[in-house]
Write a protein that holds these residues in place. Structure first.
Motif, PDB file in Angstrom:
ATOM      1  N   LEU A 114     -22.811  41.591 -51.511  1.00  0.00           N
ATOM      2  CA  LEU A 114     -22.623  42.999 -51.167  1.00  0.00           C
ATOM      3  C   LEU A 114     -23.274  43.313 -49.821  1.00  0.00           C
ATOM      4  N   HIS A 115     -24.377  42.628 -49.556  1.00  0.00           N
ATOM      5  CA  HIS A 115     -25.025  42.852 -48.267  1.00  0.00           C
ATOM      6  C   HIS A 115     -24.123  42.407 -47.123  1.00  0.00           C
TER       7      HIS A 115
ATOM      8  N   ASP B 159      -9.694  48.650 -52.705  1.00  0.00           N
ATOM      9  CA  ASP B 159      -9.260  48.865 -51.321  1.00  0.00           C
ATOM     10  C   ASP B 159     -10.426  49.082 -50.376  1.00  0.00           C
ATOM     11  N   GLU B 160     -11.458  49.756 -50.891  1.00  0.00           N
ATOM     12  CA  GLU B 160     -12.598  50.035 -50.029  1.00  0.00           C
ATOM     13  C   GLU B 160     -13.299  48.751 -49.606  1.00  0.00           C
ATOM     14  N   PHE B 161     -13.404  47.811 -50.551  1.00  0.00           N
ATOM     15  CA  PHE B 161     -13.997  46.506 -50.227  1.00  0.00           C
ATOM     16  C   PHE B 161     -13.117  45.786 -49.202  1.00  0.00           C
ATOM     17  N   LEU B 162     -11.807  45.788 -49.486  1.00  0.00           N
ATOM     18  CA  LEU B 162     -10.890  45.044 -48.620  1.00  0.00           C
ATOM     19  C   LEU B 162     -10.866  45.611 -47.205  1.00  0.00           C
ATOM     20  N   GLU B 163     -10.934  46.927 -47.120  1.00  0.00           N
ATOM     21  CA  GLU B 163     -10.885  47.553 -45.799  1.00  0.00           C
ATOM     22  C   GLU B 163     -12.070  47.118 -44.940  1.00  0.00           C
TER      23      GLU B 163
ATOM     24  N   ASP C  85     -21.317  53.822 -42.288  1.00  0.00           N
ATOM     25  CA  ASP C  85     -21.957  54.620 -43.324  1.00  0.00           C
ATOM     26  C   ASP C  85     -21.948  56.093 -42.922  1.00  0.00           C
ATOM     27  N   VAL C  86     -20.957  56.819 -43.442  1.00  0.00           N
ATOM     28  CA  VAL C  86     -20.922  58.246 -43.121  1.00  0.00           C
ATOM     29  C   VAL C  86     -21.500  59.063 -44.264  1.00  0.00           C
ATOM     30  N   SER C  87     -21.772  58.374 -45.364  1.00  0.00           N
ATOM     31  CA  SER C  87     -22.027  59.097 -46.606  1.00  0.00           C
ATOM     32  C   SER C  87     -23.206  60.055 -46.545  1.00  0.00           C
TER      33      SER C  87
ATOM     34  N   SER D 226     -19.751  56.088 -49.832  1.00  0.00           N
ATOM     35  CA  SER D 226     -19.286  54.709 -49.841  1.00  0.00           C
ATOM     36  C   SER D 226     -19.597  54.097 -51.204  1.00  0.00           C
ATOM     37  N   ILE D 227     -18.538  53.770 -51.926  1.00  0.00           N
ATOM     38  CA  ILE D 227     -18.715  53.159 -53.247  1.00  0.00           C
ATOM     39  C   ILE D 227     -19.414  51.809 -53.105  1.00  0.00           C
ATOM     40  N   VAL D 228     -19.083  51.095 -52.026  1.00  0.00           N
ATOM     41  CA  VAL D 228     -19.667  49.773 -51.805  1.00  0.00           C
ATOM     42  C   VAL D 228     -21.180  49.886 -51.604  1.00  0.00           C
ATOM     43  N   LYS D 229     -21.574  50.839 -50.806  1.00  0.00           N
ATOM     44  CA  LYS D 229     -22.998  50.980 -50.521  1.00  0.00           C
ATOM     45  C   LYS D 229     -23.752  51.448 -51.767  1.00  0.00           C
ATOM     46  N   ASN D 230     -23.163  52.372 -52.498  1.00  0.00           N
ATOM     47  CA  ASN D 230     -23.813  52.824 -53.721  1.00  0.00           C
ATOM     48  C   ASN D 230     -23.972  51.654 -54.686  1.00  0.00           C
TER      49      ASN D 230
END
Ligand SMILES: Cc1cc2nc3c(=O)[nH]c(=O)nc-3n(C[C@H](O)[C@H](O)[C@H](O)COP(=O)(O)O)c2cc1C
Ligand code: SF4
Ligand code: FES
Lengths: 444, 193
Positions: free
Chosen positions: A371-372, A419-423, A432-434, A337-341
């Motif tokens: 971000l949280h 897109d990842e943020f928007l989704e 969180d599958v990462s 997850s780019i967002v989580k990273n």
């Protein structure tokens, strides 16, 4: 493949003076002190094209020639061993395995700069590495490489190690000097630059561990020979700290110019992505530099293969490029997850902001908070714009570059992975599958 | 955390008198001071605070900070402002073993969160808390320069790398049985687990 810095890292007991010496160690001190003037050493460093390995890539020879030399005022060389940029661990490797390589570089460089005393400022968490350095320094004193009248010349030199107290900001060179003076690590307003008023107000050169270690091969082989290694203005070799989802994480010394694709996938380096997964993104030069998706890290926007050089990685500017930075190469697989990273990066910068400038102190806090919300699943689509807005108001408005270092990763993540943020915002859910079950797989 | 304003409270004089470096520690302190020019002994503050933390129970009490000010001939506030800036100095008592799990990018990508959760469950404490027996404090830390061997945790001078649940079990067992204060200044830093 040419290695100049860690070519003998596997030699048993290379951390001891005897073994290091038997491998040809301290030759640069002999050559410089006995056959060269200090200015000639600086000249060789200029010819080599060596650029600072701490992150900014400033030409080292030029930095040295800026050093003010007023009569009767001591000058200092300070080694920046604060290494706290997430993803970077090469200096630790070098100091732990081959401590004398740094000490030799400190002596040769100090001779060039006319510094009678030098300090190695090392992050406090590396306390055990400081011990290793101190032992090496004691050996060097006993053998006459440090102390009075080295090799019978009139050059005398003392080198000391100081540990920090845990603060990323002390890697910024003026914060480092404050810390070395026993104060809080608040960066200074520049000018004056350290070359004019540095440690205790005296002219000071601050260089990264790897930069200083590279001076030894440069003096030994000559600047022109060194400049033949690499491509264009990216001369010599570079230590890359490779981590993340790769088969072979670790420190690699590369000749500048290796294609990124080869670096990630060949068995000589990272050995490809772990568990047969696909590559998703790379942070190529430590947490501060823009993240790039697979297409753009392997090839430039023009479709040329991306190379591990200052220029090639920066090709396309921040729109489609990134930076070599400190060489902290973090590889992420398709499940990441780019967002989580990004959240871990932003939390880091918020934690490490020294608090002097409002855009950095407040901006990093707000970005972490927003971000949280994405991780909580409470973010709205408009929060992406808000994030963008906040990051755009930090750059260029702060005392030191930490503010920018915090803003760039946010901008790049939104630029390439909006897109990842928007989704997440649309689904109101973050999954969180990462790293799901990753640990169990490792221990199995 | 540092809500108590140092220098304002009235400290127990008797307690303050107890705080004094051993002869051995004092020698190290004097050597550190000798690394700096005459009159620049304040530069020794960061390393000396590490020694003080190791000597006086794993944290820097107001009394300890006052003592360090007197050793370095600087004002108590100069010690406090530094001690409160850097993350490695504890301004509150901690357990004998402080487990600091790196939570930044590369470690997170490799399961650092699972390690934190595992330790929380195993020791029945949350991040920031200390076990009832005073043995362990659990903390999270930012990148410790061990990203190639992630996930990792630091305890005192030791780095524990490539962590698995099993490794965590083992190191907790080991620390329990040794039952002593672990400091950054420890000499036995070799990563044994
Ligand atoms: C927030 C921040 C952190 C930094 N951290 C480091 C570091 O850990 N190590 C380092 O060598 N340079 C670091 N730098 C860069 C230094 O300020 C400085 O440019 C460098 O030490 C110069 O050495 P070089 O020219 O040999 O690279 C940092 C800069 C900033 C703004
Ligand atoms: S940019 Fe951030 S870290 Fe740098 S001086 Fe300002 S507040 Fe401190
Ligand atoms: S990210 Fe954990 S040690 Fe660097």
């Amino acid at each position: 493949m040419k290695k100049l810095l860690i070519h003998n890292d596997k030699v048993p007991n290379i951390h001891t003076l005897d073994v290091y010496r038997a491998q040809g160690g301290y030759a640069s001190v002999e050559k410089a002190l006995k056959t060269m003037t200090p200015d000639q050493v600086t000249e060789e460093v200029k010819k080599s094209g060596l650029r600072g390995r701490g992150g900014a890539g400033f030409p080292t020879g030029m930095k040295w020639s800026f050093l003010a030399k007023p009569e009767g005022v001591p000058r200092y060389l300070v080694c920046n061993a604060d290494e706290s940029e997430p993803g970077t661990f090469k200096d630790r490797y070098l100091m732990e395995k081959i401590p004398h390589a740094l000490i030799e570089g400190m002596i040769t460089s100090s001779y060039a700069l006319g510094a009678k005393t030098s300090y190695i400022y090392i992050r406090g968490e590396y306390f055990y590495v400081a011990r290793i350095l101190e032992q090496a320094i004691a050996e060097a004193y006993a053998a006459g490489w440090l102390g009075k009248n080295i090799l019978g010349t009139d050059f005398s030199h003392d080198c000391h190690v100081q540990v920090g107290g845990g603060a990323y900001i002390c890697g910024e060179e003026t914060a480092l000097l404050e810390s070395l003076e026993g104060k809080r690590g608040n960066p200074r307003i520049k000018p004056p630059f350290p070359a004019v008023a540095g440690l205790w107000g005296c002219p000071t050169v601050v260089n990264n561990v790897e930069t200083i270690a590279a001076v030894c091969p440069i003096v030994n082989m000559g600047g022109e020979e060194y400049a033949k290694i690499g491509i264009g203005k990216s001369t010599g070799t570079k230590l890359i700290s490779a981590s993340g989802h790769i088969n072979k994480p670790g420190v690699y010394e590369i000749e500048l110019g290796v294609p990124v694709e080869e670096f990630i996938f060949s068995d000589e380096y990272c050995g490809g992505i772990r568990n047969g997964k696909k590559l998703k993104a790379v942070v190529a030069g430590g947490s501060s530099v823009p993240i790039l998706p697979t297409e753009l890290i392997l090839k430039t926007a023009k479709g040329e293969p991306r190379l591990m050089t200052y220029e090639s990685l920066a090709d396309g500017g921040f729109q489609t490029g990134t930076m070599l930075g400190s060489g902290g190469f973090i590889v992420m697989d398709e499940d990441t997850s780019i967002v989580k990273n990004l959240f871990t990066f932003t939390r880091f910068y918020h934690h490490e902001s020294c608090g002097q400038c409002s855009p950095c102190r407040e901006g990093t806090g707000w970005m972490e908070k927003i971000l949280h919300k994405f991780l909580d699943g409470t973010a709205n689509e408009s929060d992406v714009d808000l994030l963008w807005d906040i990051q755009s108001k930090i750059e260029g408005k702060t005392i030191c570059p930490l503010g920018e270092a915090a803003a760039w990763p946010v901008a790049a993540a939104i630029r390439h992975f909006k897109d990842e943020f928007l989704e997440i915002a649309r689904k109101k859910k973050f999954t969180d599958v990462s790293h799901y079950n990753r640990l169990n797989k490792i221990s199995a | 955390m540092s809500s108590q304003v140092h220098g304002v409270q009235h400290f127990d004089k008797a307690k303050r008198a107890e705080i004094k470096f051993s002869e051995e520690a004092m020698k190290v302190v004097q050597t550190i001071i000798s690394h700096y020019p005459e009159g620049k002994q304040k530069s020794a503050l960061l390393p000396v605070l590490h020694i003080a933390q190791a000597e006086f129970g794993g944290w820097l009490s107001p009394e300890t900070m006052d003592y360090i000010a007197s050793v370095l001939k600087i004002k108590p506030i100069e010690v406090f402002e530094v001690a409160s800036f850097y993350t490695m100095y504890n301004l509150q008592p901690v357990g004998k073993c402080v487990l600091e799990v790196c939570q930044t990018s590369s470690c997170w990508l490799n399961g650092a969160e699972d390690i934190v959760k595992y330790i929380e469950k195993k020791l029945s404490i949350k991040v920031g808390e200390t076990t009832k027996d005073g043995m362990f404090t659990l903390k999270v830390a930012e990148c410790l320069g061990s990203c190639g061997t992630a996930p990792m945790l630091q305890c005192g001078a030791s780095f524990h790398e490539n962590l698995t649940y099993e490794k965590v079990d083992n190191l907790i067992e080991k620390y329990k049985s040794e039952n002593r204060l672990r400091s950054y200044t420890d000499l036995d830093y070799k990563n044994t687990i």
